[in-house]
Write a protein that holds these residues in place. Structure first.
Motif: not given
Length: 126
Positions: A29, A44, A59, A84, A86
């Motif tokens: 991500v 995340v 992370y 998700l 962040l």
């Protein structure tokens, strides 16, 4: 750390996370831009319509100031449609510098807040 100290550490830029919905097929991500007031982590979390941070699924380290194209490797499967969160976490409170020590609800390497709000962005996995 106070809000003014966090902003000063970030070279006058308020902490923030800029990220878009994206494919997670590669197991990564990415946040386009993250501004952090201190060295820390882009973390995340799983989330849902309630917008509460859930378990950590990835992370990546952050340096103080502006970070671009921050890629977090996912530590478990995420499927298209999953939401998700962040989030910017601190490096403070842990036993070791440079080692991500946070677990949900812990104080070690915990989330930073600006005016009592989490610094985060929510995306949907594609």
């Amino acid at each position: 750390m106070t809000v003014s100290a966090a902003i000063a550490g970030g070279h006058g830029m308020a902490p923030m996370v800029m990220a878009s919905d994206q494919s997670v097929e590669s197991g990564i991500v990415t946040a386009e831009k993250v501004t952090a007031g201190e060295n820390g982590w882009l973390v995340v979390h799983r989330t849902d319509a309630d917008m509460k941070p859930g378990p950590v699924v990835g992370y990546a380290p952050l340096r103080a100031g502006e970070n671009t194209d921050v890629a977090a490797i996912l530590t478990e499967a995420v499927t298209p449609g999953d939401m998700l969160m962040l989030m910017v976490h601190s490096e403070a409170g842990g036993m070791a510098t440079g080692v991500f020590e946070y677990t949900l609800g812990a104080k070690e390497d915990g989330p930073i807040r600006v005016e009592d709000k989490l610094v985060m962005s929510v995306i949907t996995a594609q």
